[in-house]
Design a protein around this motif. Sequence first.
Motif, PDB file in Angstrom:
ATOM      1  N   PRO A 102       0.817  -1.208   0.000  1.00  0.00           N
ATOM      2  CA  PRO A 102       0.000   0.000   0.000  1.00  0.00           C
ATOM      3  C   PRO A 102       0.857   1.267   0.000  1.00  0.00           C
ATOM      4  O   PRO A 102       2.062   1.230   0.242  1.00  0.00           O
ATOM      5  N   VAL A 103       0.206   2.384  -0.260  1.00  0.00           N
ATOM      6  CA  VAL A 103       0.814   3.711  -0.178  1.00  0.00           C
ATOM      7  C   VAL A 103      -0.053   4.552   0.752  1.00  0.00           C
ATOM      8  O   VAL A 103      -1.281   4.551   0.638  1.00  0.00           O
ATOM      9  N   LEU A 104       0.575   5.265   1.672  1.00  0.00           N
ATOM     10  CA  LEU A 104      -0.166   6.151   2.556  1.00  0.00           C
ATOM     11  C   LEU A 104       0.000   7.585   2.064  1.00  0.00           C
ATOM     12  O   LEU A 104       1.127   8.058   1.885  1.00  0.00           O
ATOM     13  N   VAL A 105      -1.114   8.247   1.815  1.00  0.00           N
ATOM     14  CA  VAL A 105      -1.097   9.645   1.387  1.00  0.00           C
ATOM     15  C   VAL A 105      -1.371  10.509   2.615  1.00  0.00           C
ATOM     16  O   VAL A 105      -2.378  10.329   3.298  1.00  0.00           O
ATOM     17  N   THR A 106      -0.460  11.440   2.883  1.00  0.00           N
ATOM     18  CA  THR A 106      -0.587  12.267   4.081  1.00  0.00           C
ATOM     19  C   THR A 106      -0.157  13.695   3.768  1.00  0.00           C
ATOM     20  O   THR A 106       0.126  14.032   2.618  1.00  0.00           O
ATOM     21  N   THR A 107      -0.120  14.518   4.792  1.00  0.00           N
ATOM     22  CA  THR A 107       0.280  15.915   4.619  1.00  0.00           C
ATOM     23  C   THR A 107       1.589  16.184   5.361  1.00  0.00           C
ATOM     24  O   THR A 107       1.965  15.448   6.281  1.00  0.00           O
ATOM     25  N   GLY A 108       2.242  17.258   4.977  1.00  0.00           N
ATOM     26  CA  GLY A 108       3.457  17.657   5.672  1.00  0.00           C
ATOM     27  C   GLY A 108       3.191  17.950   7.141  1.00  0.00           C
ATOM     28  O   GLY A 108       4.007  17.624   8.012  1.00  0.00           O
ATOM     29  N   ARG A 109       2.039  18.558   7.417  1.00  0.00           N
ATOM     30  CA  ARG A 109       1.673  18.872   8.799  1.00  0.00           C
ATOM     31  C   ARG A 109       1.599  17.612   9.651  1.00  0.00           C
ATOM     32  O   ARG A 109       2.118  17.556  10.767  1.00  0.00           O
ATOM     33  N   ARG A 110       0.958  16.562   9.126  1.00  0.00           N
ATOM     34  CA  ARG A 110       0.826  15.314   9.877  1.00  0.00           C
ATOM     35  C   ARG A 110       2.170  14.590   9.992  1.00  0.00           C
ATOM     36  O   ARG A 110       2.480  13.993  11.026  1.00  0.00           O
ATOM     37  N   LEU A 111       2.965  14.629   8.931  1.00  0.00           N
ATOM     38  CA  LEU A 111       4.268  13.966   8.976  1.00  0.00           C
ATOM     39  C   LEU A 111       5.161  14.619  10.026  1.00  0.00           C
ATOM     40  O   LEU A 111       5.857  13.934  10.790  1.00  0.00           O
ATOM     41  N   ARG A 112       5.125  15.940  10.094  1.00  0.00           N
ATOM     42  CA  ARG A 112       5.936  16.653  11.080  1.00  0.00           C
ATOM     43  C   ARG A 112       5.446  16.370  12.505  1.00  0.00           C
ATOM     44  O   ARG A 112       6.245  16.179  13.416  1.00  0.00           O
ATOM     45  N   ALA A 113       4.139  16.322  12.690  1.00  0.00           N
ATOM     46  CA  ALA A 113       3.583  16.151  14.029  1.00  0.00           C
ATOM     47  C   ALA A 113       3.673  14.707  14.522  1.00  0.00           C
ATOM     48  O   ALA A 113       3.951  14.461  15.704  1.00  0.00           O
ATOM     49  N   ASP A 114       3.458  13.740  13.610  1.00  0.00           N
ATOM     50  CA  ASP A 114       3.326  12.345  14.035  1.00  0.00           C
ATOM     51  C   ASP A 114       4.503  11.471  13.661  1.00  0.00           C
ATOM     52  O   ASP A 114       4.608  10.328  14.135  1.00  0.00           O
ATOM     53  N   GLY A 115       5.396  11.966  12.800  1.00  0.00           N
ATOM     54  CA  GLY A 115       6.492  11.124  12.342  1.00  0.00           C
ATOM     55  C   GLY A 115       6.025  10.120  11.304  1.00  0.00           C
ATOM     56  O   GLY A 115       4.897  10.159  10.816  1.00  0.00           O
ATOM     57  N   TRP A 116       6.922   9.204  10.966  1.00  0.00           N
ATOM     58  CA  TRP A 116       6.627   8.203   9.932  1.00  0.00           C
ATOM     59  C   TRP A 116       5.604   7.204  10.474  1.00  0.00           C
ATOM     60  O   TRP A 116       5.847   6.561  11.488  1.00  0.00           O
ATOM     61  N   PRO A 117       4.469   7.019   9.819  1.00  0.00           N
ATOM     62  CA  PRO A 117       3.466   6.051  10.292  1.00  0.00           C
ATOM     63  C   PRO A 117       4.040   4.639  10.328  1.00  0.00           C
ATOM     64  O   PRO A 117       4.703   4.195   9.375  1.00  0.00           O
ATOM     65  N   ALA A 118       3.773   3.926  11.397  1.00  0.00           N
ATOM     66  CA  ALA A 118       4.395   2.622  11.615  1.00  0.00           C
ATOM     67  C   ALA A 118       3.980   1.586  10.579  1.00  0.00           C
ATOM     68  O   ALA A 118       4.719   0.639  10.299  1.00  0.00           O
ATOM     69  N   THR A 119       2.805   1.739   9.972  1.00  0.00           N
ATOM     70  CA  THR A 119       2.290   0.711   9.071  1.00  0.00           C
ATOM     71  C   THR A 119       2.618   0.967   7.606  1.00  0.00           C
ATOM     72  O   THR A 119       2.189   0.201   6.741  1.00  0.00           O
ATOM     73  N   ALA A 120       3.355   2.023   7.316  1.00  0.00           N
ATOM     74  CA  ALA A 120       3.582   2.399   5.908  1.00  0.00           C
ATOM     75  C   ALA A 120       5.060   2.340   5.557  1.00  0.00           C
ATOM     76  O   ALA A 120       5.924   2.746   6.340  1.00  0.00           O
ATOM     77  N   ASP A 121       5.344   1.833   4.360  1.00  0.00           N
ATOM     78  CA  ASP A 121       6.708   1.865   3.837  1.00  0.00           C
ATOM     79  C   ASP A 121       6.881   2.923   2.747  1.00  0.00           C
ATOM     80  O   ASP A 121       7.997   3.382   2.499  1.00  0.00           O
ATOM     81  N   THR A 122       5.775   3.307   2.106  1.00  0.00           N
ATOM     82  CA  THR A 122       5.807   4.352   1.087  1.00  0.00           C
ATOM     83  C   THR A 122       4.832   5.450   1.478  1.00  0.00           C
ATOM     84  O   THR A 122       3.670   5.167   1.791  1.00  0.00           O
ATOM     85  N   LEU A 123       5.299   6.687   1.477  1.00  0.00           N
ATOM     86  CA  LEU A 123       4.467   7.840   1.820  1.00  0.00           C
ATOM     87  C   LEU A 123       4.418   8.796   0.635  1.00  0.00           C
ATOM     88  O   LEU A 123       5.448   9.109   0.045  1.00  0.00           O
ATOM     89  N   ALA A 124       3.223   9.252   0.314  1.00  0.00           N
ATOM     90  CA  ALA A 124       3.040  10.348  -0.633  1.00  0.00           C
ATOM     91  C   ALA A 124       2.629  11.564   0.187  1.00  0.00           C
ATOM     92  O   ALA A 124       1.630  11.522   0.903  1.00  0.00           O
ATOM     93  N   VAL A 125       3.424  12.629   0.122  1.00  0.00           N
ATOM     94  CA  VAL A 125       3.240  13.765   1.029  1.00  0.00           C
ATOM     95  C   VAL A 125       2.773  14.976   0.231  1.00  0.00           C
ATOM     96  O   VAL A 125       3.404  15.385  -0.745  1.00  0.00           O
ATOM     97  N   MET A 126       1.661  15.553   0.694  1.00  0.00           N
ATOM     98  CA  MET A 126       1.042  16.703   0.038  1.00  0.00           C
ATOM     99  C   MET A 126       1.102  17.907   0.987  1.00  0.00           C
ATOM    100  O   MET A 126       1.243  17.756   2.199  1.00  0.00           O
TER     101      MET A 126
END
Length: 253
Positions: A160-184
């Motif tokens: 799978p691919v997890l689509v997230t935002t820069g705000r969430r990535l900065r606040a929460d770090g790398w999601p434990a269940t994802a190996d690929t992140l698409a950041v908007m």
Amino acid sequence: MIDLHLIGIGTGNPDHLTRAAAAAMNAADLILLPRKRDATSDLIELRRTLCADVLHGATRVVEFDLPERAASDAYLAAVGDWHDAIAACWARQIATHLPHGGRLALLVWGDPSLYDSSLRIADRLRDRGLAIRVHVVPGITSLQALTAAHAIALNTLAAPVLVTTGRRLRADGWPATADTLAVMLDGDCAFATLDPHGVTIWWGAYLGMPHQALVAGPLAAVSADIVAQRARLRAEHGWIMDTYLLRRSGTGT
């Protein structure tokens, strides 16, 4: 009754406009073009160019000033107020230019379904008592343009691919269940806050435009270059639209 057509126009390249989008533009009675602050004047110019190139009938084109979002630590509340203000602008334009109903079109960057709020703003028109039917014409998204520009697949095999935002990535770090992140929507280079070990990044700005910029490589090696290049490009153009893909090593091909 207002038939509102939200038309995805891709990421800035006129060739991204689909035949369905061109047909919807020509079928509209009115196209509304939002004007933002002067620093993003080339965005309205691109929409004007699209209209000039595509329209061949009696479709009217009207420009209006888009409200700016208030700077606030209460992000969701500020966005909600901003959407209310935009809905009020749309409603005023409809009352002025389509008082008896008709077909209204709005040109949406990328696709109306991916990190765009046009659909939510349209719901606010219903809350105001307007009779409205919403139609979506899909467009090429920034993620499609990014992976095409780098000639890579969005996902690894069966993953799978997890689509997230820069705000969430900065606040929460790398999601434990994802190996690929698409950041908007990352205005602060959240990738620079991550442990870069074993991470590859594919970054792109102004995707599909003549001044498209691309960087790819190990995050540890290219992170500083992206931060510097992003700041330089923003200063040069007065605005920037960018997105990126992050992938941990050892996750397939």
